[in-house]
Scaffold this motif. Structure first.
Motif, PDB file in Angstrom:
ATOM      1  N   LYS B 129      10.198  41.751  58.567  1.00 58.01           N
ATOM      2  CA  LYS B 129      10.078  42.945  57.726  1.00 58.01           C
ATOM      3  C   LYS B 129      10.867  44.062  58.400  1.00 58.01           C
ATOM      4  O   LYS B 129      10.996  44.102  59.612  1.00 58.01           O
ATOM      5  N   ARG B 130      11.377  44.959  57.604  1.00 59.05           N
ATOM      6  CA  ARG B 130      12.001  46.138  58.209  1.00 59.05           C
ATOM      7  C   ARG B 130      11.668  47.368  57.366  1.00 59.05           C
ATOM      8  O   ARG B 130      11.490  47.267  56.154  1.00 59.05           O
ATOM      9  N   PRO B 131      11.564  48.494  58.058  1.00 65.24           N
ATOM     10  CA  PRO B 131      11.208  49.708  57.315  1.00 65.24           C
ATOM     11  C   PRO B 131      12.418  50.232  56.524  1.00 65.24           C
ATOM     12  O   PRO B 131      13.537  50.226  57.015  1.00 65.24           O
ATOM     13  N   GLU B 132      12.130  50.630  55.290  1.00 70.66           N
ATOM     14  CA  GLU B 132      13.183  51.234  54.458  1.00 70.66           C
ATOM     15  C   GLU B 132      12.683  52.530  53.869  1.00 70.66           C
ATOM     16  O   GLU B 132      11.491  52.690  53.646  1.00 70.66           O
ATOM     17  N   GLY B 133      13.599  53.419  53.580  1.00 68.48           N
ATOM     18  CA  GLY B 133      13.226  54.694  52.971  1.00 68.48           C
ATOM     19  C   GLY B 133      13.035  55.792  54.005  1.00 68.48           C
ATOM     20  O   GLY B 133      12.106  56.572  53.932  1.00 68.48           O
ATOM     21  N   TYR B 134      13.914  55.857  54.954  1.00 73.48           N
ATOM     22  CA  TYR B 134      13.837  56.956  55.919  1.00 73.48           C
ATOM     23  C   TYR B 134      14.277  58.248  55.257  1.00 73.48           C
ATOM     24  O   TYR B 134      15.069  58.265  54.326  1.00 73.48           O
ATOM     25  N   ASN B 135      13.738  59.346  55.745  1.00 72.42           N
ATOM     26  CA  ASN B 135      14.095  60.641  55.167  1.00 72.42           C
ATOM     27  C   ASN B 135      15.402  61.173  55.743  1.00 72.42           C
ATOM     28  O   ASN B 135      16.188  61.785  55.053  1.00 72.42           O
ATOM     29  N   LEU B 136      15.625  60.955  57.018  1.00 71.59           N
ATOM     30  CA  LEU B 136      16.777  61.586  57.661  1.00 71.59           C
ATOM     31  C   LEU B 136      17.963  60.638  57.814  1.00 71.59           C
ATOM     32  O   LEU B 136      19.039  61.050  58.189  1.00 71.59           O
ATOM     33  N   ASP B 138      20.276  57.339  56.030  1.00 69.26           N
ATOM     34  CA  ASP B 138      20.472  56.599  54.785  1.00 69.26           C
ATOM     35  C   ASP B 138      20.385  55.098  55.045  1.00 69.26           C
ATOM     36  O   ASP B 138      20.028  54.670  56.122  1.00 69.26           O
ATOM     37  N   GLU B 139      20.728  54.289  54.014  1.00 62.72           N
ATOM     38  CA  GLU B 139      20.540  52.836  54.124  1.00 62.72           C
ATOM     39  C   GLU B 139      21.344  52.232  55.266  1.00 62.72           C
ATOM     40  O   GLU B 139      20.954  51.229  55.850  1.00 62.72           O
ATOM     41  N   GLU B 140      22.518  52.792  55.559  1.00 57.52           N
ATOM     42  CA  GLU B 140      23.334  52.223  56.628  1.00 57.52           C
ATOM     43  C   GLU B 140      22.999  52.809  57.990  1.00 57.52           C
ATOM     44  O   GLU B 140      23.622  52.475  58.981  1.00 57.52           O
ATOM     45  N   GLY B 141      22.074  53.744  58.032  1.00 51.64           N
ATOM     46  CA  GLY B 141      21.673  54.325  59.298  1.00 51.64           C
ATOM     47  C   GLY B 141      22.372  55.621  59.645  1.00 51.64           C
ATOM     48  O   GLY B 141      22.136  56.203  60.686  1.00 51.64           O
ATOM     49  N   ARG B 142      23.246  56.089  58.773  1.00 49.88           N
ATOM     50  CA  ARG B 142      23.942  57.353  59.059  1.00 49.88           C
ATOM     51  C   ARG B 142      22.995  58.517  58.799  1.00 49.88           C
ATOM     52  O   ARG B 142      22.163  58.468  57.902  1.00 49.88           O
ATOM     53  N   ILE B 143      23.169  59.551  59.629  1.00 48.32           N
ATOM     54  CA  ILE B 143      22.302  60.735  59.469  1.00 48.32           C
ATOM     55  C   ILE B 143      22.635  61.428  58.142  1.00 48.32           C
ATOM     56  O   ILE B 143      23.799  61.656  57.830  1.00 48.32           O
ATOM     57  N   LYS B 144      21.621  61.724  57.388  1.00 50.14           N
ATOM     58  CA  LYS B 144      21.834  62.395  56.095  1.00 50.14           C
ATOM     59  C   LYS B 144      22.069  63.892  56.312  1.00 50.14           C
ATOM     60  O   LYS B 144      21.577  64.462  57.277  1.00 50.14           O
ATOM     61  N   ASP B 145      22.761  64.428  55.410  1.00 53.75           N
ATOM     62  CA  ASP B 145      22.918  65.883  55.409  1.00 53.75           C
ATOM     63  C   ASP B 145      21.594  66.494  54.952  1.00 53.75           C
ATOM     64  O   ASP B 145      21.102  66.201  53.869  1.00 53.75           O
ATOM     65  N   THR B 150      15.682  66.512  49.109  1.00 50.69           N
ATOM     66  CA  THR B 150      14.893  67.386  48.235  1.00 50.69           C
ATOM     67  C   THR B 150      13.413  67.038  48.269  1.00 50.69           C
ATOM     68  O   THR B 150      12.576  67.871  48.016  1.00 50.69           O
ATOM     69  N   SER B 151      13.107  65.776  48.541  1.00 53.54           N
ATOM     70  CA  SER B 151      11.690  65.389  48.585  1.00 53.54           C
ATOM     71  C   SER B 151      11.461  64.485  49.777  1.00 53.54           C
ATOM     72  O   SER B 151      12.398  63.910  50.342  1.00 53.54           O
ATOM     73  N   LEU B 152      10.209  64.356  50.158  1.00 52.32           N
ATOM     74  CA  LEU B 152       9.856  63.482  51.281  1.00 52.32           C
ATOM     75  C   LEU B 152       9.303  62.161  50.789  1.00 52.32           C
ATOM     76  O   LEU B 152       8.627  62.114  49.769  1.00 52.32           O
ATOM     77  N   GLN B 153       9.580  61.114  51.515  1.00 50.30           N
ATOM     78  CA  GLN B 153       9.033  59.796  51.173  1.00 50.30           C
ATOM     79  C   GLN B 153       8.504  59.141  52.440  1.00 50.30           C
ATOM     80  O   GLN B 153       8.933  59.468  53.539  1.00 50.30           O
ATOM     81  N   VAL B 154       7.585  58.252  52.236  1.00 50.69           N
ATOM     82  CA  VAL B 154       7.044  57.500  53.378  1.00 50.69           C
ATOM     83  C   VAL B 154       7.813  56.186  53.489  1.00 50.69           C
ATOM     84  O   VAL B 154       7.908  55.461  52.504  1.00 50.69           O
ATOM     85  N   PRO B 159      10.316  43.109  53.047  1.00 47.36           N
ATOM     86  CA  PRO B 159      10.648  41.828  53.678  1.00 47.36           C
ATOM     87  C   PRO B 159      12.150  41.705  53.899  1.00 47.36           C
ATOM     88  O   PRO B 159      12.937  42.261  53.133  1.00 47.36           O
ATOM     89  N   MET B 160      12.511  40.981  54.953  1.00 51.27           N
ATOM     90  CA  MET B 160      13.925  40.713  55.222  1.00 51.27           C
ATOM     91  C   MET B 160      14.062  39.252  55.648  1.00 51.27           C
ATOM     92  O   MET B 160      13.064  38.569  55.868  1.00 51.27           O
ATOM     93  N   ASP B 161      15.290  38.806  55.797  1.00 52.58           N
ATOM     94  CA  ASP B 161      15.508  37.443  56.301  1.00 52.58           C
ATOM     95  C   ASP B 161      14.940  37.331  57.699  1.00 52.58           C
ATOM     96  O   ASP B 161      15.086  38.237  58.508  1.00 52.58           O
ATOM     97  N   LEU B 162      14.343  36.211  57.942  1.00 53.89           N
ATOM     98  CA  LEU B 162      13.698  36.012  59.236  1.00 53.89           C
ATOM     99  C   LEU B 162      14.705  36.133  60.376  1.00 53.89           C
ATOM    100  O   LEU B 162      15.766  35.524  60.352  1.00 53.89           O
ATOM    101  N   MET B 163      14.354  36.926  61.358  1.00 48.70           N
ATOM    102  CA  MET B 163      15.196  37.068  62.530  1.00 48.70           C
ATOM    103  C   MET B 163      14.348  36.737  63.757  1.00 48.70           C
ATOM    104  O   MET B 163      13.229  37.239  63.880  1.00 48.70           O
TER     105      MET B 163
END
Lengths: 149, 452
Positions: B129-136, B138-145, B150-154, B159-163
């Protein structure tokens, strides 16, 4: 003597393996070196034991030329006395060459001059031992060169 | 018990990718140790190149009842690298000498792997499993501006491919002057021991900067050396007992409660030498190459060059049973000495119920002895005879001059470069893992699979 030849072969192989293990990757393998040393020691003991039995057997055969049974038993008795006395010499590998010569002289019954009798297989010097001859020649050469000056 | 053995997974060439039967392999691919974990779900192999490959047993699937229990690669990692000891000008080989699993205590698996000098504790864990939906980020890990948020998410775990992640948790180094030949985890699950040619050290799994020396057989003068330690193992149930074998063919049982330094043994297991069998090579062939406690802890299994012996812990004077592994080699010892094969160290194994013992031989043969029925079998691990689902045919070696049957192999045509030194038996089931040079074979009892 088959046993003697096999013992010599085993010793030569052991020495070769011990020598090549020094350059092996991973360092000296203690267990392997120990086993090789043990094999070499037991082969050496058997080799020397075989050497003394063949020499005393040869001496017996020499004495049997006058085909008197009594004489042979007496003679072999005296030869056997010589046998144990030479064992301490046999223990030192380096002296084996000189010792074999002594045994030869005893066999011949001691003519005054030193005869270079053609040695049998059993009394031949072990060929895996370093040859002492070269050194002596060098010494004699240097001595003579010093004298000239 | 010794019902026909079926090929479960045909030869898994662990590291060589060449499918042809005569593909050459590098020396680094030679498997040097094989070990099942405590449930048998995982199988680890180590090789000369310092790599560890872990196989996992596929769970039985109801849709395909006959494909149950196959082992597939789970993880591969580099455990040890070649090192150089600058003080002694010696290269330290990266070859993995032994792998031992720790009993599983949480979701992760732990194993100890060792080369000649250093033991490492590895953690093997899964990530699915990996966490998705970071606030700061984006999906590729780059810092968002920040201005675009505009809103916060948890963040949510998706699920992800087994590693499978492997990480070194401890490194136990610099405690051995000589080459490590064994490691053994104690039944207390807190300590373990490592044995080299002359010393045995006790470690705590959490402490890497010190170990306790519990056996030291180094003589004051090394020229007086007459024997070395060849293998050591803790008792499976009693955390105070361990056994070590020597190059002289003796076993010593030691009790750690008696003294801090267990140089004095509690029991000495030794069989008097048969004077009629004495030869130049008696010392070499009597050296014990492996020792294993039975699962019950009641017996010991030892392997020397020509035999496998079962000892009763209560009888020190002689073994309970002696099995001739390849007695036809007794007359060939001189040539085996010249080609170095006489120094080969074969391992041995018990089955789960301690009723059958197994050990390897030459020509890719391995042997099993049933202790109850006294029946034995010789089998071959080779590509030709190991198609999937095939049943292994028992082999026979006919001694020189003996009556020769069809399919018999004569002693002189044995291939001494094909040796099976490492074998392992599943802790509960009749599944065996055989390492044949660079190939791993996994075989299963035919009855076993038919029952499912």
């Amino acid at each position: 003597m088959e046993v003697s030849a096999e013992a010599k072969r085993i010793m030569v192989v052991a020495l070769g393996k011990l020598y090549s293990s020094r350059t092996q990757r991973g360092g000296l393998r203690l267990h392997r070196s120990l086993l090789l040393t043990l094999v070499m020691k037991s082969a050496r003991d058997i080799y020397h034991a075989a050497q003394t039995t063949t020499e005393s057997m040869e001496e017996e055969r020499e004495e049997q030329q006058p085909s008197e049974v009594k004489m042979t038993t007496e003679a072999s008795g005296t030869q056997e006395l010589q046998g144990p006395a030479s064992l301490p010499h046999l223990a030192a590998d380096a002296d084996a060459q000189g010792d074999a010569q002594n045994q030869d002289d005893a066999c011949l019954g001691g003519p005054p001059h030193h005869t270079r009798k053609r040695r049998g297989k059993a009394t031949a010097e072990p060929d895996f031992l370093p040859c002492k001859k070269a050194k002596l020649d060098l010494v004699s050469l240097t001595n003579s060169s010093v004298k000239r000056n | 018990m010794l019902s026909p053995i079926q090929v479960l997974c045909s030869d898994i060439t662990t590291l060589s990718l060449e499918p042809e039967p005569f593909a050459s392999y590098t020396e680094a691919d030679i498997i040097s140790t094989v070990e099942f974990n405590h449930t048998g779900e995982l199988l680890a192999t180590g090789d000369k190149g310092g790599r560890v490959v872990i196989f996992q047993r596929e769970p039985e699937s109801k849709s395909e009842p006959f494909s149950q229990g196959e082992y597939n690669v789970y993880s591969t990692f580099q455990s040890h690298e070649p090192e150089f000891d600058y003080l002694k000008s010696l290269e330290i080989e990266e070859k993995i000498n032994k792998i031992r699993w720790l009993p599983q205590q949480n979701a992760a698996h732990f194993l100890l792997s060792t080369n000649d000098k250093t033991i490492k504790l590895w953690k093997v864990s899964e990530r699915d499993k990996r966490p998705e939906g970071y606030n700061l980020k984006d999906e590729e890990g780059r810092i968002k501006d920040v201005s675009t948020v505009t809103s916060l998410q948890v963040p949510v775990l998706k699920p992800m491919d087994l590693m499978v992640e492997v990480s070194p948790r401890r490194v136990f180094a610099n405690a051995h002057t000589y080459h490590i030949n064994s490691i053994s985890v104690n039944s207390d699950y807190e300590t373990y021991m490592s044995a080299d040619d002359l010393r045995i050290n006790l470690w705590h799994l959490d402490i890497t900067d010190r170990s306790f020396n519990i056996v030291d057989i180094k003589p004051a003068n090394m020229e007086d050396l007459t024997e070395v330690i060849t293998a050591a193992e803790f008792h499976p149930l009693h955390c105070n007992l361990f056994v070590y074998s020597s190059s002289k063919g003796t076993l010593r049982l030691c009790d750690m409660r008696e003294a801090a330094l267990c140089d004095k043994h509690s029991k000495l297991f030794e069989e008097p030498e048969d004077p009629s069998a004495r030869s130049f090579f008696s010392e070499i062939i009597s050296s014990v190459s492996d020792v294993k406690f039975s699962h019950s802890g009641r017996y010991l299994l030892t392997r020397d060059y020509l035999t496998a012996k079962v000892w009763d812990l209560n009888m020190e004077s002689k073994p309970l049973e002696t099995y001739q592994v390849h007695d036809y080699l007794r007359s060939k010892l001189c040539s085996l000495y010249e080609n170095d094969c006489i120094f080969d160290k074969f391992e041995c194994a018990w089955n789960g119920s301690d009723s059958v013992i197994m050990t390897g031989a030459y020509n890719n043969f391995f042997r099993m002895f049933d202790r109850n029925t006294k029946r034995d079998v010789t089998l071959e691990a080779s590509r030709e005879s190991s198609k999937p689902r095939a049943v292994l045919k028992p082999r026979r070696v006919c001694a020189a001059g003996g009556k020769r049957r069809k399919d018999d192999i004569s002693v002189d045509s044995l291939d001494f470069t094909k040796k099976i030194l490492h074998t392992a038996w599943h802790p509960n089931e009749n599944i065996i893992a055989i390492a044949a040079t660079n190939n791993l074979y996994i075989f299963q009892d035919k009855l076993n699979s038919e029952m499912h």
